[in-house]
Design an enzyme around this catalytic site. Structure first.
Site, mmCIF file in Angstrom:
data_model
loop_
_atom_site.group_PDB
_atom_site.id
_atom_site.type_symbol
_atom_site.label_atom_id
_atom_site.label_comp_id
_atom_site.label_asym_id
_atom_site.label_seq_id
_atom_site.Cartn_x
_atom_site.Cartn_y
_atom_site.Cartn_z
ATOM 1 N N HIS A 47 56.986 19.302 70.459
ATOM 2 C CA HIS A 47 57.383 19.274 71.863
ATOM 3 C C HIS A 47 56.198 19.591 72.763
ATOM 4 O O HIS A 47 55.075 19.803 72.288
ATOM 5 C CB HIS A 47 58.581 20.184 72.139
ATOM 6 C CG HIS A 47 58.338 21.642 71.885
ATOM 7 N ND1 HIS A 47 57.584 22.418 72.701
ATOM 8 C CD2 HIS A 47 58.778 22.450 70.891
ATOM 9 C CE1 HIS A 47 57.556 23.656 72.240
ATOM 10 N NE2 HIS A 47 58.270 23.699 71.131
ATOM 11 N N HIS A 56 53.835 22.550 72.067
ATOM 12 C CA HIS A 56 52.829 22.282 71.035
ATOM 13 C C HIS A 56 51.717 21.415 71.619
ATOM 14 O O HIS A 56 50.536 21.640 71.366
ATOM 15 C CB HIS A 56 53.447 21.533 69.851
ATOM 16 C CG HIS A 56 54.585 22.249 69.182
ATOM 17 N ND1 HIS A 56 55.774 21.641 68.878
ATOM 18 C CD2 HIS A 56 54.712 23.535 68.779
ATOM 19 C CE1 HIS A 56 56.581 22.505 68.298
ATOM 20 N NE2 HIS A 56 55.963 23.675 68.239
ATOM 21 N N CYS A 100 63.786 39.077 61.909
ATOM 22 C CA CYS A 100 64.089 37.894 62.727
ATOM 23 C C CYS A 100 63.594 36.654 61.975
ATOM 24 O O CYS A 100 62.395 36.534 61.700
ATOM 25 C CB CYS A 100 63.404 37.972 64.095
ATOM 26 S SG CYS A 100 63.575 36.420 65.022
ATOM 27 N N CYS A 151 61.026 34.608 63.954
ATOM 28 C CA CYS A 151 59.636 35.108 63.883
ATOM 29 C C CYS A 151 59.137 35.166 62.442
ATOM 30 O O CYS A 151 57.944 35.291 62.208
ATOM 31 C CB CYS A 151 59.532 36.527 64.443
ATOM 32 S SG CYS A 151 59.897 36.682 66.185
ATOM 33 N N CYS A 173 65.911 39.593 69.616
ATOM 34 C CA CYS A 173 64.502 39.196 69.628
ATOM 35 C C CYS A 173 64.245 38.475 70.957
ATOM 36 O O CYS A 173 64.928 37.499 71.267
ATOM 37 C CB CYS A 173 64.213 38.252 68.463
ATOM 38 S SG CYS A 173 62.700 37.320 68.700
ATOM 39 N N HIS A 190 63.429 34.590 70.492
ATOM 40 C CA HIS A 190 64.393 33.653 69.912
ATOM 41 C C HIS A 190 65.826 33.919 70.365
ATOM 42 O O HIS A 190 66.731 33.161 70.022
ATOM 43 C CB HIS A 190 64.281 33.671 68.384
ATOM 44 C CG HIS A 190 62.922 33.230 67.928
ATOM 45 N ND1 HIS A 190 61.895 34.102 67.672
ATOM 46 C CD2 HIS A 190 62.405 31.987 67.772
ATOM 47 C CE1 HIS A 190 60.810 33.421 67.344
ATOM 48 N NE2 HIS A 190 61.090 32.142 67.397
ATOM 49 N N LYS A 196 61.372 29.670 78.574
ATOM 50 C CA LYS A 196 60.357 29.114 77.692
ATOM 51 C C LYS A 196 60.947 27.894 76.981
ATOM 52 O O LYS A 196 62.087 27.915 76.542
ATOM 53 C CB LYS A 196 59.974 30.179 76.657
ATOM 54 C CG LYS A 196 59.034 29.687 75.605
ATOM 55 C CD LYS A 196 59.032 30.604 74.394
ATOM 56 C CE LYS A 196 58.383 29.903 73.216
ATOM 57 N NZ LYS A 196 58.691 30.548 71.947
HETATM 58 O O1 ME8 Z 1 54.493 29.957 65.453
HETATM 59 N N1 ME8 Z 1 54.748 26.870 75.846
HETATM 60 O O2 ME8 Z 1 54.623 27.741 64.891
HETATM 61 P P1 ME8 Z 1 55.443 27.114 66.113
HETATM 62 C C1 ME8 Z 1 53.482 26.878 75.421
HETATM 63 N N2 ME8 Z 1 53.857 28.290 62.444
HETATM 64 N N3 ME8 Z 1 53.160 26.816 74.122
HETATM 65 C C2 ME8 Z 1 54.133 26.717 73.236
HETATM 66 C C3 ME8 Z 1 55.483 26.707 73.609
HETATM 67 C C4 ME8 Z 1 55.766 26.780 74.996
HETATM 68 N N4 ME8 Z 1 56.984 26.728 75.468
HETATM 69 N N5 ME8 Z 1 56.225 26.607 72.499
HETATM 70 C C5 ME8 Z 1 55.374 26.546 71.459
HETATM 71 C C6 ME8 Z 1 54.314 29.043 64.667
HETATM 72 N N6 ME8 Z 1 54.115 26.615 71.895
HETATM 73 C C7 ME8 Z 1 53.605 29.320 63.372
HETATM 74 C C8 ME8 Z 1 52.133 29.469 63.656
HETATM 75 S S1 ME8 Z 1 49.597 29.779 62.892
HETATM 76 C C9 ME8 Z 1 48.811 30.353 61.570
HETATM 77 C C10 ME8 Z 1 51.293 29.752 62.460
HETATM 78 C C11 ME8 Z 1 52.894 26.549 71.080
HETATM 79 O O3 ME8 Z 1 55.789 25.734 65.703
HETATM 80 C C12 ME8 Z 1 52.089 27.823 71.192
HETATM 81 O O4 ME8 Z 1 50.761 27.552 70.856
HETATM 82 O O5 ME8 Z 1 56.529 28.018 66.522
HETATM 83 C C13 ME8 Z 1 52.736 28.683 70.131
HETATM 84 O O6 ME8 Z 1 51.910 29.742 69.720
HETATM 85 C C14 ME8 Z 1 52.939 27.667 69.036
HETATM 86 O O7 ME8 Z 1 53.288 26.459 69.713
HETATM 87 C C15 ME8 Z 1 54.041 28.079 68.078
HETATM 88 O O8 ME8 Z 1 54.347 27.003 67.252
#
Ligand code: ME8
Length: 642
Positions: free
Chosen positions: A19, A22, A127, A130, A144, A147, A297
């Site tokens: 999305h 990301h 959680c 997380c 949390c 989430h 968010k």
């Molecule tokens: O946390 N606004 O993966 P994830 C801005 N796999 N950035 C956002 C966002 C938003 N609303 N939502 C997601 C994970 N992101 C783990 C990470 S790393 C070794 C493991 C971005 O798929 C942002 O960079 O939940 C966030 O940190 C990341 O997506 C989380 O992606």
């Protein structure tokens, strides 16, 4: 090569589709990777997917598929998303790849052998979102905060990493290296976490509970996943430890993350590296959240995600990238929406940048046979030249401090300066005087050279359109080293004769026009609307009239029609002919150069055999006086009047 840059994004969970959140982090990382490449760095850019763990296992079950096929499918979606957005990653790591799992096992063995991993029974609140145990203090209203779910009580046998042991060392490191975590607010947040015990980190799950992880080398009944697995991707992808890429890039690492995974990256990861006897990364760059229209968010679990594919399809990848970089302050939360993207696109890209390109091209085509002239610089050109050559020096430190929107704004200010220069020098007037041909060439050369510099600086944000600017001007590729001096555009360069409009203007979605009358016909009888009686119109009716600033480039009398003048109008992205009843008040020779307001979406009409494409506005006092409506201050041709 001595200058090295290694940038990473988080590896994204494959339990849902990519999305815009990301996309935001990935575009930001891509901007930095491209910027450093153009600045002469050996720049390496890693992204990928995080594929183990409970929630992915559950998502695969829900989708009625085996976990590996599920991961393959969603991981592919991420790769595709990054192709659509023109992301230039050098590698794409997946945690289910053997090259990654082997490194995780090696790091685990090292830390286990040193005595920093032990087995214990643990009871706490967990959680799944997380994928970690939370502390009571982290909860908001018992949930949390990321989430919005209540954590589960869990008691199980886990292996633990002695994280607390490294707390003091980490505090000292952060204090000694003030830019280790940026922006500063996040550094302070982490120091706050480290002011008290951080406890030890649970790194495994019993396999009979969650089989979807990497088996511990010393206990096949337990698997590790998520943090002790995922974080290691940053070195496994470099071929840790004997690959040259690890040796070259790891010391120059910059991680880009969102604030949701701050603790994992700022606390778990450096302590893990320290325990494994490895050097830690250089910078942790923490972005804020993109919020949806609801002010929440955007996230998979909240279901308010925006599809980056759709936006890119509609507006092109470069517009999406530019918008995300220009309309957000790195580190802070920002609301995003399609209408905001359209406003940014129209203002910066269509009006300022696109217009300048099409105006410069039009005049070079018309008066220089499409060939870039040789300049004869004068005192009046020095300001533009000085600003253009100083630009990279201004932009570089801003990017270094992740002030990306300011860096882009600095470039846009120069674009606006070029537009002013173009308007002040009025090359369309110079074109009329053969003695001014040299001056005309100089002004046009400076606009092209300015655009060349702008295109190189814009390339990290808009790789496709930036190159297109140069293609439209007949120019090739350049690096930042080539824009420190004025004159990189070679006189004699031939421009292609045809070019599409770089950024066609796009409209904000408006309610459909015919809806109002339809409703009136079908609805029950009601009192006539007073406003309708007074001849008032709705705001939608008004918005349906497109008013734009145009510049008169030529004017002549219409034969056998005393009141009419035939005007040629430049809208920046197109030239129009308009027949206007102003001959009584204006002489044709007085009009070229005048800026007027054009009703741009009027149906063309034939007047005295001439197709008139719109109407220009004039004020009439009813007593024989008439004056054309012009913008009060100078503004770019094509600007919308609202
Ligand atoms: O946390 N606004 O993966 P994830 C801005 N796999 N950035 C956002 C966002 C938003 N609303 N939502 C997601 C994970 N992101 C783990 C990470 S790393 C070794 C493991 C971005 O798929 C942002 O960079 O939940 C966030 O940190 C990341 O997506 C989380 O992606």
């Amino acid at each position: 090569m001595s200058k090295v840059f290694y940038v990473t994004t988080p590896i994204y969970y494959v339990n849902a589709e990519p999305h815009i959140g990301h996309a935001y982090t990935t575009v930001m990382a891509d901007f930095l990777a491209r910027f450093h490449r153009l600045d002469g760095y050996d720049s390496y850019f890693l992204t990928g997917t995080d594929e183990h763990g409970e929630k992915i296992y559950q998502a695969a079950e829900k989708a009625d598929t085996d976990p590996q096929s599920f991961c393959d499918r969603i991981s592919q979606r991420f790769s595709e998303a990054w192709r659509v957005l023109d992301i230039s990653n050098d590698d794409f790591i997946r945690t289910t790849e053997e090259r990654h799992k082997a490194v995780v096992r090696r790091v685990l063995e090292t830390v286990h052998a040193s005595g920093d991993i032990y087995y214990d029974e643990y009871a706490g609140i967990y959680c799944v979102g997380c994928e970690r145990f939370l502390t009571d203090k982290e909860l908001v209203d018992g949930k949390c905060p990321d989430h919005l779910i209540e954590p589960e009580n869990r008691r199980e046998g886990n292996y633990f990493f002695r994280m607390e042991k490294y707390r003091q060392w980490l505090r000292d490191h952060i204090r000694d290296n003030p830019s280790f975590i940026r922006p500063e607010g996040y550094k302070n947040e982490v120091l706050g976490m480290l002011a008290e015990s951080i406890g030890d980190l649970s790194i495994s799950r019993p396999k009979d509970r969650v089989p979807w992880g990497i088996e511990l080398p010393w206990d096949s009944d337990h698997v590790t996943y998520v943090w002790f697995d995922a974080l290691i991707n940053y070195i496994s992808a470099l071929g840790f430890s004997d690959d040259q890429r690890y040796t070259d890039y790891w010391p120059a690492t910059q991680h880009m993350i969102g604030k949701d995974i701050l603790k994992a990256h700022a606390v778990f990861w450096p302590t893990m590296l320290k325990a494994a006897g490895l050097p830690i990364y250089q910078h942790l760059n923490v972005g804020g959240f993109l919020m949806g229209h609801d002010g929440q968010k955007m996230s998979k679990s909240l279901g308010n995600v925006v599809d980056p594919f759709q936006l890119a399809e509609k507006f092109g990848p470069d517009a999406v990238r530019y918008y995300l970089l220009k309309d957000t302050v790195y580190g802070q939360d920002s609301s995003v929406g399609e209408h905001l993207l359209i406003d940014r696109y129209n203002a910066d890209l269509a009006n300022d940048l696109g217009n300048l390109l099409s105006r410069a091209r039009a005049l070079i085509g018309r008066h220089m046979d499409g060939v870039l002239p040789t300049p004869e610089q004068q005192a009046g050109d020095q300001e533009v030249i000085a600003e253009g050559t100083a630009l990279i020096g201004r932009v570089r430190p801003l990017v270094g401090e992740l002030r990306i929107f300011e860096a882009l704004e600095t470039v846009m200010q120069f674009v606006r300066m070029l537009n002013r220069y173009f308007n002040d020098e009025a090359p369309w007037k110079l074109a009329k005087d053969p003695e001014q041909h040299g001056r005309l060439g100089t002004v046009l050369y400076n606009c092209v050279e300015g655009l060349r510099i702008v295109s190189v600086l814009m390339e990290p944000a808009m790789p496709g359109k930036a190159r297109q600017v140069r293609i439209d001007l007949g120019l090739g590729d350049f690096t930042f080293a080539d824009i420190e001096e004025w004159g990189g555009a070679m006189p004699g360069t031939k421009m292609p004769a045809e070019a599409e409009i770089l950024f066609p203007k796009t409209e904000t979605e408006k309610p459909k026009q015919q809806q109002t009358p339809k409703k009136k016909k079908q609805g029950p009888k009601k009192e006539p609307d007073v406003r309708e009686e007074k001849g008032e119109i709705s705001i939608d009716d008004f918005f349906n009239v497109q008013l734009r600033v145009a510049q008169v480039t030529a004017a002549e009398k219409v034969e056998k029609a005393d009141k009419l003048l035939k005007l040629t109008l430049d809208l920046g992205d197109e030239i129009r002919t308009v027949v206007s009843g102003i001959a009584e008040w204006y002489q044709p020779e007085d009009l070229p150069g005048t800026k007027v307001v054009l009703v741009a979406n009027l149906k063309p009409a034939k007047l005295r055999g001439i197709i008139s494409e719109g109407m220009i506005l004039a004020a009439d006092d009813g007593q024989g006086n008439l004056t054309l409506v012009s913008p009060a201050q100078d503004i770019a041709i094509g600007a919308e009047v609202r």
